[in-house]
Design an enzyme around this catalytic site. Structure first.
Site, PDB file in Angstrom:
ATOM      1  N   SER A 141      -4.220 -30.737  -2.472  1.00  0.00           N
ATOM      2  CA  SER A 141      -2.756 -30.705  -2.466  1.00  0.00           C
ATOM      3  C   SER A 141      -2.226 -31.789  -3.400  1.00  0.00           C
ATOM      4  O   SER A 141      -2.927 -32.764  -3.709  1.00  0.00           O
ATOM      5  CB  SER A 141      -2.225 -30.961  -1.048  1.00  0.00           C
ATOM      6  OG  SER A 141      -0.839 -31.209  -1.024  1.00  0.00           O
ATOM      7  N   TYR A 154      -2.062 -35.080   7.412  1.00  0.00           N
ATOM      8  CA  TYR A 154      -2.257 -34.033   6.405  1.00  0.00           C
ATOM      9  C   TYR A 154      -2.551 -34.651   5.032  1.00  0.00           C
ATOM     10  O   TYR A 154      -3.502 -34.235   4.352  1.00  0.00           O
ATOM     11  CB  TYR A 154      -1.023 -33.134   6.316  1.00  0.00           C
ATOM     12  CG  TYR A 154      -1.116 -32.117   5.209  1.00  0.00           C
ATOM     13  CD1 TYR A 154      -1.932 -30.992   5.362  1.00  0.00           C
ATOM     14  CD2 TYR A 154      -0.424 -32.282   4.018  1.00  0.00           C
ATOM     15  CE1 TYR A 154      -2.042 -30.060   4.335  1.00  0.00           C
ATOM     16  CE2 TYR A 154      -0.529 -31.357   2.994  1.00  0.00           C
ATOM     17  CZ  TYR A 154      -1.334 -30.243   3.157  1.00  0.00           C
ATOM     18  OH  TYR A 154      -1.444 -29.326   2.141  1.00  0.00           O
TER      19      TYR A 154
END
Length: 261
Positions: A141, A154
């Site tokens: 990400s 996350y």
């Protein structure tokens, strides 16, 4: 012409994984699709077989329990299936203040985003190295470069995925096996919660279509090396910490991750 290679794709029922499955099927790769929802997998299996004339196998597995990563590998091996390429796309996110989010959700996230990814990478990489051929792509990400407040766990899992993938790629140089890392920014998928969509970050950096991100991912998997940050805008954002003091950068990120007032 049908391609005899087999690609295993996790998180295949929605978002980037779904679009990658369709694009790889269009190139006549045979697929093994993994996700939690059996109904969605069955519908996608039938669609791809009918439209593209390829072989599609499905496994309904919840990889937030790493035991299912091992059972997936063992079931595939028991059928004498050779996986030529692996895409570790399955992942989940969580937005909110760390002291208020549920610990169970965060531990499940670590199990899915990290533990199962590591297990599948190791198990299939060992087979690939023995054959001197194979490709693995892990999905990280933009937040692997920019850990954001309110995405604490996350961000950490995706930073792990990036660091893990880059180091394993270096270890496997010369073996015939390549490891790549796809690093998308915001993507228009069910991954996004209402709370995420109401943050300043999502307003200033609009989500890309899953189809466009999948196209970049397919190209990276089949022909790329190293890591790929999806879009110039996200590449530019990922490099901002190189030019700003850490304290200032974190204040900016906290503001971006906050809800619009």
């Amino acid at each position: 012409m049908k391609n005899n290679q087999i690609i295993l794709l996790t998180g295949a029922s929605t978002g980037i994984g779904l679009e990658m499955a369709k694009q790889l099927a269009a190139q006549k790769f045979n697929l093994i699709l993994v996700a939690r929802s059996l109904d969605k997998l069955q519908a996608l299996q039938q669609e791809l077989i009918t439209k593209e004339g390829i072989e599609v196998q499905i496994f309904a597995k919840d990889l937030s329990d790493k035991a299912n990563a091992f059972s997936l590998y063992n079931e595939i091996k028991s059928q004498n299936i050779i996986v030529d390429m692996l895409v570790n796309n399955a992942g989940v996110g969580l937005y909110g203040e760390f002291i208020e989010t549920t610990l169970e959700s965060e531990l499940d996230m670590i199990e899915l985003n990290v533990s199962s990814l590591v297990a599948l990478t190791k198990l299939f990489a060992q087979d690939m190295v023995a054959r001197k051929s194979g490709k693995i792509m892990n999905v990280a990400s933009l937040l692997a470069f920019l850990p954001f407040p309110y995405y604490s766990v996350y961000s950490a899992t995706k930073a792990f995925v990036l660091a893990f993938s880059e180091t394993i790629a270096a270890e496997l140089e010369g073996t015939g096996v390549t490891i790549t890392t796809l690093c998308p920014g915001p993507v228009d998928t069910p991954f996004n919660s209402d709370a995420m969509l109401k943050t300043n970050a999502y307003q200033s950096n609009k989500p890309m279509s899953a189809d466009a991100v999948a196209k970049t991912g397919v190209e990276l998997l089949l022909h790329g090396k190293g890591k790929k940050i999806v879009s110039f805008n996200n590449w530019f954002i990922s490099n901002l910490p190189r030019f700003m003091p850490d304290s200032l950068m974190m204040k900016i990120k906290k503001g971006l991750a906050s809800q619009i007032k």
